[in-house]
Design a protein around this motif. Structure first.
Motif, PDB file in Angstrom:
ATOM      1  N   ASN A  14      69.049  88.398  78.892  1.00  0.00           N
ATOM      2  CA  ASN A  14      69.937  87.422  79.530  1.00  0.00           C
ATOM      3  C   ASN A  14      69.178  86.563  80.530  1.00  0.00           C
ATOM      4  N   GLU A  15      68.261  87.178  81.264  1.00  0.00           N
ATOM      5  CA  GLU A  15      67.429  86.407  82.203  1.00  0.00           C
ATOM      6  C   GLU A  15      66.487  85.478  81.451  1.00  0.00           C
ATOM      7  N   ALA A  16      65.964  85.948  80.317  1.00  0.00           N
ATOM      8  CA  ALA A  16      65.104  85.103  79.493  1.00  0.00           C
ATOM      9  C   ALA A  16      65.883  83.885  79.000  1.00  0.00           C
ATOM     10  N   LYS A  17      67.115  84.111  78.615  1.00  0.00           N
ATOM     11  CA  LYS A  17      67.974  83.010  78.156  1.00  0.00           C
ATOM     12  C   LYS A  17      68.162  81.985  79.273  1.00  0.00           C
ATOM     13  N   GLU A  18      68.386  82.460  80.499  1.00  0.00           N
ATOM     14  CA  GLU A  18      68.539  81.557  81.646  1.00  0.00           C
ATOM     15  C   GLU A  18      67.260  80.767  81.896  1.00  0.00           C
ATOM     16  N   LYS A  19      66.117  81.423  81.766  1.00  0.00           N
ATOM     17  CA  LYS A  19      64.832  80.732  81.947  1.00  0.00           C
ATOM     18  C   LYS A  19      64.655  79.657  80.889  1.00  0.00           C
ATOM     19  N   ILE A  20      65.054  79.958  79.676  1.00  0.00           N
ATOM     20  CA  ILE A  20      64.924  78.989  78.594  1.00  0.00           C
ATOM     21  C   ILE A  20      65.842  77.794  78.830  1.00  0.00           C
ATOM     22  N   VAL A  21      67.033  78.030  79.347  1.00  0.00           N
ATOM     23  CA  VAL A  21      67.936  76.928  79.688  1.00  0.00           C
ATOM     24  C   VAL A  21      67.269  76.035  80.739  1.00  0.00           C
ATOM     25  N   GLU A  22      66.652  76.645  81.742  1.00  0.00           N
ATOM     26  CA  GLU A  22      65.937  75.871  82.771  1.00  0.00           C
ATOM     27  C   GLU A  22      64.767  75.108  82.144  1.00  0.00           C
ATOM     28  N   MET A  23      64.034  75.770  81.265  1.00  0.00           N
ATOM     29  CA  MET A  23      62.902  75.123  80.609  1.00  0.00           C
ATOM     30  C   MET A  23      63.364  73.938  79.772  1.00  0.00           C
ATOM     31  N   LEU A  40      57.396  74.741  84.386  1.00  0.00           N
ATOM     32  CA  LEU A  40      57.524  75.041  82.971  1.00  0.00           C
ATOM     33  C   LEU A  40      56.473  76.053  82.542  1.00  0.00           C
ATOM     34  N   THR A  41      55.242  75.850  82.983  1.00  0.00           N
ATOM     35  CA  THR A  41      54.145  76.773  82.658  1.00  0.00           C
ATOM     36  C   THR A  41      54.404  78.140  83.267  1.00  0.00           C
ATOM     37  N   ASN A  42      54.907  78.161  84.493  1.00  0.00           N
ATOM     38  CA  ASN A  42      55.194  79.422  85.167  1.00  0.00           C
ATOM     39  C   ASN A  42      56.274  80.219  84.441  1.00  0.00           C
ATOM     40  N   LEU A  43      57.303  79.548  83.981  1.00  0.00           N
ATOM     41  CA  LEU A  43      58.379  80.230  83.252  1.00  0.00           C
ATOM     42  C   LEU A  43      57.868  80.790  81.925  1.00  0.00           C
ATOM     43  N   ALA A  44      57.039  80.027  81.230  1.00  0.00           N
ATOM     44  CA  ALA A  44      56.447  80.522  79.980  1.00  0.00           C
ATOM     45  C   ALA A  44      55.572  81.742  80.266  1.00  0.00           C
ATOM     46  N   HIS A  45      54.831  81.685  81.357  1.00  0.00           N
ATOM     47  CA  HIS A  45      53.970  82.803  81.754  1.00  0.00           C
ATOM     48  C   HIS A  45      54.801  84.056  82.048  1.00  0.00           C
ATOM     49  N   GLN A  46      55.917  83.885  82.720  1.00  0.00           N
ATOM     50  CA  GLN A  46      56.793  85.025  83.030  1.00  0.00           C
ATOM     51  C   GLN A  46      57.308  85.680  81.757  1.00  0.00           C
ATOM     52  N   LEU A  47      57.717  84.870  80.796  1.00  0.00           N
ATOM     53  CA  LEU A  47      58.218  85.425  79.535  1.00  0.00           C
ATOM     54  C   LEU A  47      57.097  86.108  78.761  1.00  0.00           C
ATOM     55  N   LYS A  48      55.933  85.526  78.813  1.00  0.00           N
ATOM     56  CA  LYS A  48      54.775  86.144  78.165  1.00  0.00           C
ATOM     57  C   LYS A  48      54.501  87.517  78.764  1.00  0.00           C
ATOM     58  N   GLY A  49      54.503  87.584  80.074  1.00  0.00           N
ATOM     59  CA  GLY A  49      54.151  88.822  80.761  1.00  0.00           C
ATOM     60  C   GLY A  49      55.188  89.911  80.653  1.00  0.00           C
ATOM     61  N   SER A  50      56.445  89.549  80.725  1.00  0.00           N
ATOM     62  CA  SER A  50      57.476  90.582  80.754  1.00  0.00           C
ATOM     63  C   SER A  50      58.015  90.952  79.378  1.00  0.00           C
ATOM     64  N   GLY A  51      57.882  90.079  78.409  1.00  0.00           N
ATOM     65  CA  GLY A  51      58.409  90.362  77.077  1.00  0.00           C
ATOM     66  C   GLY A  51      57.879  91.659  76.495  1.00  0.00           C
ATOM     67  N   GLY A  52      56.585  91.836  76.545  1.00  0.00           N
ATOM     68  CA  GLY A  52      55.973  93.040  75.992  1.00  0.00           C
ATOM     69  C   GLY A  52      56.380  94.299  76.729  1.00  0.00           C
ATOM     70  N   SER A  53      56.622  94.186  78.018  1.00  0.00           N
ATOM     71  CA  SER A  53      57.022  95.350  78.818  1.00  0.00           C
ATOM     72  C   SER A  53      58.350  95.936  78.355  1.00  0.00           C
ATOM     73  N   TYR A  54      59.184  95.072  77.793  1.00  0.00           N
ATOM     74  CA  TYR A  54      60.492  95.517  77.319  1.00  0.00           C
ATOM     75  C   TYR A  54      60.504  95.764  75.811  1.00  0.00           C
ATOM     76  N   GLY A  55      59.341  95.646  75.194  1.00  0.00           N
ATOM     77  CA  GLY A  55      59.247  95.900  73.764  1.00  0.00           C
ATOM     78  C   GLY A  55      59.486  94.677  72.898  1.00  0.00           C
ATOM     79  N   TYR A  56      59.423  93.507  73.479  1.00  0.00           N
ATOM     80  CA  TYR A  56      59.651  92.270  72.747  1.00  0.00           C
ATOM     81  C   TYR A  56      58.331  91.513  72.584  1.00  0.00           C
ATOM     82  N   ALA A  57      57.505  92.002  71.691  1.00  0.00           N
ATOM     83  CA  ALA A  57      56.182  91.417  71.467  1.00  0.00           C
ATOM     84  C   ALA A  57      56.287  89.957  71.027  1.00  0.00           C
ATOM     85  N   ARG A  58      57.298  89.643  70.244  1.00  0.00           N
ATOM     86  CA  ARG A  58      57.447  88.265  69.754  1.00  0.00           C
ATOM     87  C   ARG A  58      57.762  87.305  70.903  1.00  0.00           C
TER      88      ARG A  58
END
Length: 101
Positions: A14-23, A40-58
């Motif tokens: 849900n937070e990723a969705k909010e970040k994408i809306v902002e992006m 924009l770069t910072n938000l992409a970086h956040q998704l890159k960094g946290s996605g894998g931590s939650y098991g979302y490699a894609r």
């Protein structure tokens, strides 16, 4: 799987969705200026960094690809930014839909 971890994963999505809306808003407003491109770069970086931590490699790899495009002067490759952002949107939506099914 652990119920608490599943709830954290859904919160992340849900937070990723909010970040994408902002992006998306930044992209639609134009992001040639330093602060917009940096955010924009910072938000992409956040998704890159946290996605894998939650098991979302894609999500992580899509975020990394978008970050790479942006760091390589994303304003010169608006189509690449649009594609990268669409890929993130699609994957987050797909993962959220999996929770609802």
């Amino acid at each position: 799987m652990d119920f608490e971890f599943e709830e954290l994963k859904k919160e992340f999505l849900n937070e990723a969705k909010e970040k994408i809306v902002e992006m998306r808003a930044i992209v639609e407003a134009g992001f040639d200026e330093g602060d917009s491109l940096e955010r924009l770069t910072n938000l992409a970086h956040q998704l890159k960094g946290s996605g894998g931590s939650y098991g979302y490699a894609r999500i992580s790899s899509d975020g990394a690809r978008l970050e790479e495009i942006l760091e390589g002067d994303g304003s010169a490759d608006r189509e690449g930014v649009e594609r990268g952002l669409s890929d993130l949107e699609d994957e987050v939506a797909r993962q959220l839909a999996a929770f609802d099914s």
